[in-house]
Design a protein around this motif. Structure first.
Motif, PDB file in Angstrom:
ATOM      1  N   ASP A 115      -3.987   0.945  -9.276  1.00  0.00           N
ATOM      2  CA  ASP A 115      -2.955  -0.089  -9.312  1.00  0.00           C
ATOM      3  C   ASP A 115      -3.083  -1.037  -8.125  1.00  0.00           C
ATOM      4  OD1 ASP A 115      -1.979   1.072 -11.607  1.00  0.00           O
ATOM      5  OD2 ASP A 115      -0.292   2.066 -10.608  1.00  0.00           O
ATOM      6  N   LEU A 116      -3.329  -0.500  -6.952  1.00  0.00           N
ATOM      7  CA  LEU A 116      -3.469  -1.331  -5.758  1.00  0.00           C
ATOM      8  C   LEU A 116      -4.677  -2.258  -5.894  1.00  0.00           C
ATOM      9  CD1 LEU A 116      -2.552  -2.074  -2.904  1.00  0.00           C
ATOM     10  CD2 LEU A 116      -4.003  -0.223  -2.049  1.00  0.00           C
ATOM     11  N   THR A 117      -5.772  -1.745  -6.400  1.00  0.00           N
ATOM     12  CA  THR A 117      -6.966  -2.561  -6.594  1.00  0.00           C
ATOM     13  C   THR A 117      -6.703  -3.668  -7.605  1.00  0.00           C
ATOM     14  OG1 THR A 117      -8.387  -0.686  -6.079  1.00  0.00           O
ATOM     15  CG2 THR A 117      -9.405  -2.521  -7.239  1.00  0.00           C
ATOM     16  N   GLU A 121       0.810  -1.218   0.000  1.00  0.00           N
ATOM     17  CA  GLU A 121       0.000   0.000   0.000  1.00  0.00           C
ATOM     18  C   GLU A 121       0.842   1.266   0.000  1.00  0.00           C
ATOM     19  OE1 GLU A 121      -2.733  -0.127   3.264  1.00  0.00           O
ATOM     20  OE2 GLU A 121      -3.650  -1.986   2.576  1.00  0.00           O
ATOM     21  N   TRP A 122       2.154   1.147   0.109  1.00  0.00           N
ATOM     22  CA  TRP A 122       2.986   2.329   0.254  1.00  0.00           C
ATOM     23  C   TRP A 122       2.848   3.331  -0.894  1.00  0.00           C
ATOM     24  CZ3 TRP A 122       4.406   4.833   4.145  1.00  0.00           C
ATOM     25  CH2 TRP A 122       5.253   5.916   3.986  1.00  0.00           C
ATOM     26  N   ARG A 180      -2.111  11.207  -9.049  1.00  0.00           N
ATOM     27  CA  ARG A 180      -1.270  10.114  -8.560  1.00  0.00           C
ATOM     28  C   ARG A 180      -2.023   9.224  -7.580  1.00  0.00           C
ATOM     29  NH1 ARG A 180       2.737  14.025  -8.768  1.00  0.00           N
ATOM     30  NH2 ARG A 180       2.512  14.519  -6.567  1.00  0.00           N
ATOM     31  N   VAL A 181      -2.865   9.827  -6.744  1.00  0.00           N
ATOM     32  CA  VAL A 181      -3.676   9.029  -5.816  1.00  0.00           C
ATOM     33  C   VAL A 181      -4.614   8.121  -6.600  1.00  0.00           C
ATOM     34  CG1 VAL A 181      -5.532   9.133  -4.102  1.00  0.00           C
ATOM     35  CG2 VAL A 181      -3.544  10.603  -3.854  1.00  0.00           C
ATOM     36  N   THR A 182      -5.252   8.644  -7.615  1.00  0.00           N
ATOM     37  CA  THR A 182      -6.171   7.849  -8.422  1.00  0.00           C
ATOM     38  C   THR A 182      -5.439   6.685  -9.081  1.00  0.00           C
ATOM     39  OG1 THR A 182      -7.539   9.801  -8.840  1.00  0.00           O
ATOM     40  CG2 THR A 182      -7.832   7.922 -10.333  1.00  0.00           C
ATOM     41  N   ARG A 183      -4.265   6.965  -9.665  1.00  0.00           N
ATOM     42  CA  ARG A 183      -3.493   5.895 -10.309  1.00  0.00           C
ATOM     43  C   ARG A 183      -3.030   4.856  -9.300  1.00  0.00           C
ATOM     44  NH1 ARG A 183      -1.343  10.254 -13.064  1.00  0.00           N
ATOM     45  NH2 ARG A 183       0.543  10.195 -11.807  1.00  0.00           N
TER      46      ARG A 183
END
Length: 81
Positions: free
Chosen positions: A70-72, A23-24, A63-66
């Motif tokens: 990516d995490l999802t 999650e970093w 960047r938060v959205t990307r």
């Protein structure tokens, strides 16, 4: 008033540390948004935010959205490519 702290019962497990590590990128992106928002608040007292300040906020939000996407994709097997 509380005079003592609750004892720590266990250290983080390897799984806990792995979850934080995965999650970093999202955590770092959210910290960038916070930093950009603080800059905007500070700028209000010094003549207002510049176009560069607003651009910095928009880029941090992107960047938060990307990072969240990516995490999802990494954690949801139905989204894995």
């Amino acid at each position: 008033m509380r005079t003592h702290l609750a004892p720590v019962t266990a250290e983080p497990t390897a799984a806990d540390l792995a979850a934080i590590d995965s999650e970093w990128p999202l955590i770092a992106a959210e910290l960038d948004v916070l930093d950009a928002e603080i800059t905007l608040l500070y700028a209000e007292d010094h003549g207002g935010p510049s176009p560069l300040d607003w651009r910095r906020l928009r880029r941090a939000e992107a960047r938060v959205t990307r990072a969240a996407t990516d995490l999802t994709a990494r954690t949801d097997p139905r989204r894995a490519a």
